[in-house]
Design a protein around this motif. Structure first.
Motif, PDB file in Angstrom:
ATOM      1  N   VAL A  86       0.849  -1.185   0.000  1.00  0.00           N
ATOM      2  CA  VAL A  86       0.000   0.000   0.000  1.00  0.00           C
ATOM      3  C   VAL A  86       0.887   1.238   0.000  1.00  0.00           C
ATOM      4  CG1 VAL A  86      -1.744   1.284   1.308  1.00  0.00           C
ATOM      5  CG2 VAL A  86      -1.813  -1.215   1.263  1.00  0.00           C
ATOM      6  N   PHE A  87       0.606   2.159  -0.928  1.00  0.00           N
ATOM      7  CA  PHE A  87       1.292   3.447  -0.973  1.00  0.00           C
ATOM      8  C   PHE A  87       0.306   4.495  -0.472  1.00  0.00           C
ATOM      9  CE2 PHE A  87       3.199   0.876  -4.336  1.00  0.00           C
ATOM     10  CZ  PHE A  87       4.539   0.947  -3.987  1.00  0.00           C
ATOM     11  N   LEU A  88       0.622   5.129   0.641  1.00  0.00           N
ATOM     12  CA  LEU A  88      -0.300   6.073   1.272  1.00  0.00           C
ATOM     13  C   LEU A  88      -0.052   7.518   0.857  1.00  0.00           C
ATOM     14  CD1 LEU A  88      -0.064   4.517   4.843  1.00  0.00           C
ATOM     15  CD2 LEU A  88      -1.923   4.214   3.180  1.00  0.00           C
ATOM     16  N   VAL A  89       1.206   7.896   0.741  1.00  0.00           N
ATOM     17  CA  VAL A  89       1.597   9.272   0.448  1.00  0.00           C
ATOM     18  C   VAL A  89       2.804   9.218  -0.482  1.00  0.00           C
ATOM     19  CG1 VAL A  89       2.441  11.429   1.490  1.00  0.00           C
ATOM     20  CG2 VAL A  89       0.852   9.996   2.758  1.00  0.00           C
ATOM     21  N   PRO A  90       2.878  10.101  -1.486  1.00  0.00           N
ATOM     22  CA  PRO A  90       4.060  10.095  -2.355  1.00  0.00           C
ATOM     23  C   PRO A  90       5.339  10.416  -1.585  1.00  0.00           C
ATOM     24  CG  PRO A  90       2.302  11.437  -3.301  1.00  0.00           C
ATOM     25  CD  PRO A  90       1.880  11.092  -1.907  1.00  0.00           C
ATOM     26  N   VAL A  91       6.425   9.824  -2.021  1.00  0.00           N
ATOM     27  CA  VAL A  91       7.747  10.090  -1.463  1.00  0.00           C
ATOM     28  C   VAL A  91       8.454  11.017  -2.452  1.00  0.00           C
ATOM     29  CG1 VAL A  91       9.945   9.064  -0.773  1.00  0.00           C
ATOM     30  CG2 VAL A  91       7.793   7.863  -0.293  1.00  0.00           C
ATOM     31  N   ARG A  92       9.183  12.009  -1.924  1.00  0.00           N
ATOM     32  CA  ARG A  92       9.812  13.017  -2.772  1.00  0.00           C
ATOM     33  C   ARG A  92      11.334  12.904  -2.734  1.00  0.00           C
ATOM     34  NH1 ARG A  92       7.456  17.967   0.280  1.00  0.00           N
ATOM     35  NH2 ARG A  92       8.015  16.554   1.952  1.00  0.00           N
ATOM     36  N   VAL A  93      11.957  13.460  -3.744  1.00  0.00           N
ATOM     37  CA  VAL A  93      13.411  13.551  -3.760  1.00  0.00           C
ATOM     38  C   VAL A  93      13.830  14.319  -2.509  1.00  0.00           C
ATOM     39  CG1 VAL A  93      15.381  14.599  -4.941  1.00  0.00           C
ATOM     40  CG2 VAL A  93      13.619  13.420  -6.250  1.00  0.00           C
ATOM     41  N   GLY A  94      14.852  13.817  -1.838  1.00  0.00           N
ATOM     42  CA  GLY A  94      15.326  14.444  -0.616  1.00  0.00           C
ATOM     43  C   GLY A  94      14.732  13.853   0.640  1.00  0.00           C
TER      44      GLY A  94
END
Length: 182
Positions: free
Chosen positions: A73-81
């Motif tokens: 499950v992916f709940l929230v996007p992950v960002r660079v950094g």
């Protein structure tokens, strides 16, 4: 806490959940991104499999291979950094298989805000010997009420996996006996 998976005395002694629990951390970079500019789900899945594999190998005392991945499950996007922490532990064990639960958290590398849960997954690993054959694993010993809950939930997921596999096999056999192609 009690050992939820009682084993005969002749088998390997059980191990507590804390014996193999681990956390892997990784800073996400531009090479981890997808076309939308966020971290690609496959990158997160690889980190999940790496952490779960480390836990399965530690718990079983040797090689363990990924047999299945449930409920990624992916709940929230992950960002660079983002600094991503992948936390894993054994939830349940059978004779040669283990379910490993994984939580994925992310925090900005340059901020002191708490980490946010961004995903979770359940993976099943099979312990194997040098010839790739299944080998026995220690029972998991639940140390807390949370560990007991995770063990019970893992048993439910296992029951569903086996029922789904059985239903698909029966459907395919029925279609084959009727001369229908898959």
């Amino acid at each position: 806490m009690t050992d939820l998976a009682q084993r005969p005395e002749s088998e390997i002694p059980g191990k507590p959940t804390s014996a193999s629990r681990t956390t892997l951390s990784h800073i996400m970079t531009g090479s981890d991104t997808n076309l939308l500019g966020t971290v690609h789900g496959g990158v997160i899945m690889k980190l999940v499999d790496d952490a779960a594999g480390a836990v399965a190998g530690r718990h079983s005392g040797g090689p363990a291979v990924t047999a299945s991945m449930d409920e990624m499950v992916f709940l929230v996007p992950v960002r660079v950094g983002d600094l991503v922490h992948v936390k894993a532990q054994v939830n349940w064990t059978g004779r040669s298989s283990m379910e490993v639960g994984v939580r994925v958290l992310a925090e900005r590398w340059n901020e002191s805000t708490p980490a946010t849960q961004v995903g979770s997954a359940y993976l099943v690993f099979a312990a194997v010997d040098g010839d790739g054959k299944p080998r026995p694993v220690p029972a998991v010993i639940a140390e807390t009420e949370r560990d007991q809950r995770r063990y019970q939930e893992a048993q439910i997921r296992r029951t569903h996996r086996l029922a789904r596999r059985r239903a698909i096999k029966e459907l395919r056999e029925k279609r084959a006996s009727e001369g229908l192609e898959d």
